[in-house]
Design an enzyme around this catalytic site. Structure first.
Site, short mmCIF file in Angstrom:
data_model
loop_
_atom_site.label_atom_id
_atom_site.label_comp_id
_atom_site.label_asym_id
_atom_site.label_seq_id
_atom_site.Cartn_x
_atom_site.Cartn_y
_atom_site.Cartn_z
CG HIS A 246 116.49 46.89 7.04
ND1 HIS A 246 117.52 46.36 7.78
CD2 HIS A 246 115.35 46.34 7.53
CE1 HIS A 246 117.03 45.52 8.69
NE2 HIS A 246 115.70 45.49 8.56
CB THR B 286 117.27 64.17 62.24
OG1 THR B 286 116.97 64.69 63.54
CG2 THR B 286 118.39 63.14 62.37
CG HIS B 287 113.05 65.75 61.20
ND1 HIS B 287 112.03 65.19 60.47
CD2 HIS B 287 113.40 64.83 62.12
CE1 HIS B 287 111.76 63.98 60.93
NE2 HIS B 287 112.59 63.74 61.94
CB SER C 262 127.23 87.69 35.91
OG SER C 262 125.84 87.71 36.18
CE LYS D 142 125.36 83.76 45.21
NZ LYS D 142 124.10 83.44 44.51
CD GLU E 114 124.00 75.23 42.62
OE1 GLU E 114 123.43 75.87 43.52
OE2 GLU E 114 124.60 75.78 41.68
#
Length: 453
Positions: A77, A150-151, A276, A281, A288
């Site tokens: 306990h 929009t959209h 890699s 890039k 993210e």
């Protein structure tokens, strides 16, 4: 004891991780024991000398997690082990009065509140900093006409700074929300086994009030053996809500950094590698990360709602998962705020690309304003709408500039002069109330976060 579900070497600042360390949890609970004893002694529940002895022993810093675990191995306990460990540091006459009138959850729940209190002390200034950074960005980019989407489609022209103003206002609202929830979630409970304060009787509320003041918490109005879990649900929901706003920002940055758009980019340090396999890039990995952690953060909400309905005055079905949920939510939002502050502080805004994107549709983004010009000349709205649409679709099919197509169509040339048409196609004229909105947001943010500046 606290369980740290996240690798301290990867996520969470040192300050936040410390709040949820095992020794810190012990120290919080010892502080509660000391505050309860000294408060009881002040109003005659236990002898004054005893209260001081317990208080000094509890705050001596000499009671270790190691010793408590040794005792817990026998008793199975954790609270009993803590109380026994405290007894070892007290005089014989003080030992009977340790933990007097309290129950395990007085320590567990009140120490949870202390963790939340200290977590918010770290989180709230960072939320305020985010609001400030975003407000400054809003002003900095306030005069840049940009594509409003929009959209996922080009809709009309906005001030690029308006994006940041929207986010700044919401972060400031989160500061307001944090201030508002403190009185509901930072609760001190010392009312014993089933919330009646049975052993301390009528004086139990005064003890709780005094303990709460010492711990910079709010005394519970009514409890069972535990603080109502609606309070924890609100706390976790607010942290997840902050996370959702951060993710909203992160997703917009990720979208605007897409190769096809290229209006912003996360800072790319010298020597950094985006892939890699593909040397060229530059991936928005920090944004993210925020999106990824936000999913995990939101998942904690459901657990806290499941913990609200418990059996009678309490059961243990909430206990184990809360040892994960409370540290997890605080550590995650702390990490997300740290990450997003770095992103916004170093965000690269490509003004040239923003302007280029205005003209990707060969001027069709000005359609709203062409429609307005016709209406102001008295053309019925839906007649004007059909003509604006018809010429736009024809120009698109032919690969024409929209302004040239309009100047060749009688539905427009019969009503508008070339000078009037040229005037419509000036993006700087179509920022609307954006300057005023941004200015108002800046003032509002500054007022809300003033105590953190």
């Amino acid at each position: 004891m606290a369980i740290l579900p996240i690798d301290s070497g990867r996520y969470g600042t040192k300050e936040m991780m410390e709040i949820f360390s095992e020794q810190k949890k012990v120290n919080y609970q010892l502080e509660i024991e000391g505050a309860a004893a000294i408060s009881q002694s002040e109003i005659g529940i236990i002898p004054k000398s005893v209260g001081k002895t317990i208080y000094n022993a509890a705050l001596s810093g000499k009671i270790s997690v190691k010793r408590i675990k040794e005792l817990e191995a026998k008793s199975d306990h954790d609270t009993a082990a803590l109380v026994e460990s405290l007894s070892e540091k007290c005089t014989k006459d003080a030992r009977p009065w340790i933990h007097y009138g309290l129950t395990s959850n007085d320590l567990v729940d009140t120490s949870n509140s202390m963790q939340m209190r200290d977590a918010l002390k770290i989180i709230e200034p960072k939320v305020a900093k985010m609001a400030s950074l975003l407000a400054k960005r809003a002003v900095q980019h306030g005069k840049i006409p940009a594509v409003g989407r929009t959209h996922g489609q080009h809709a009309s022209i906005i001030s690029f700074g308006l994006k940041f103003a929207n986010w700044a206002a919401e972060m400031a609202k989160h500061v307001e929300r944090i201030e508002e929830i403190k009185k509901r979630v930072l609760i001190c409970k010392t009312l014993g086994v089933v919330g009646t304060g049975s052993l301390m009787g009528a004086k139990s509320l005064e003890v709780q009030k005094r303990v709460a003041k010492r711990l910079n918490l709010f005394p519970a109005e009514v409890t069972t053996q535990i603080i109502p879990r609606e309070r924890y649900a609100e706390y976790v929901f607010e942290l997840a809500l902050i996370g959702a706003t951060l993710e909203k920002i992160a997703i917009e940055i990720r979208n605007l950094q897409r190769t096809e758009i290229g209006e912003v980019a996360e800072q790319f340090k010298k020597g950094q590698m985006g892939s890699s396999a593909v040397p060229v890039k530059r991936n928005p990995i920090k944004s993210e990360r925020v999106s990824s952690l936000s999913k995990m953060l939101r998942s904690q909400i459901a657990i806290t709602f499941e913990n609200i309905p418990l059996w009678h005055e309490r059961d243990l079905s909430n206990s184990a998962n809360e040892r994960f949920v409370l540290p997890t939510t605080a550590i995650l939002i702390d990490e997300m705020l740290e990450t997003m502050i770095k992103i916004v502080s170093n965000l690269i805004v490509n003004e040239k690309r923003i302007v280029e994107n205005l003209y990707i549709t060969k001027g069709q983004i000005f359609a709203e304003f062409v429609l307005e010009a016709l209406i102001k000349k008295g053309v019925p709205r839906f007649v004007a709408y059909r003509d604006v649409q018809r010429v736009a679709f024809e120009a698109n099919d032919k690969g024409m500039q929209y302004i040239d197509a309009i100047k060749k169509d009688k539905a427009f040339t019969a009503i508008l002069t070339d000078k009037e048409i040229d005037s419509i196609f000036s993006p700087e004229k179509h920022l609307g109330a954006s300057p005023a909105i941004i200015s108002n947001v800046k003032k509002s943010v500054q007022k809300t976060i003033s105590k953190f500046i």
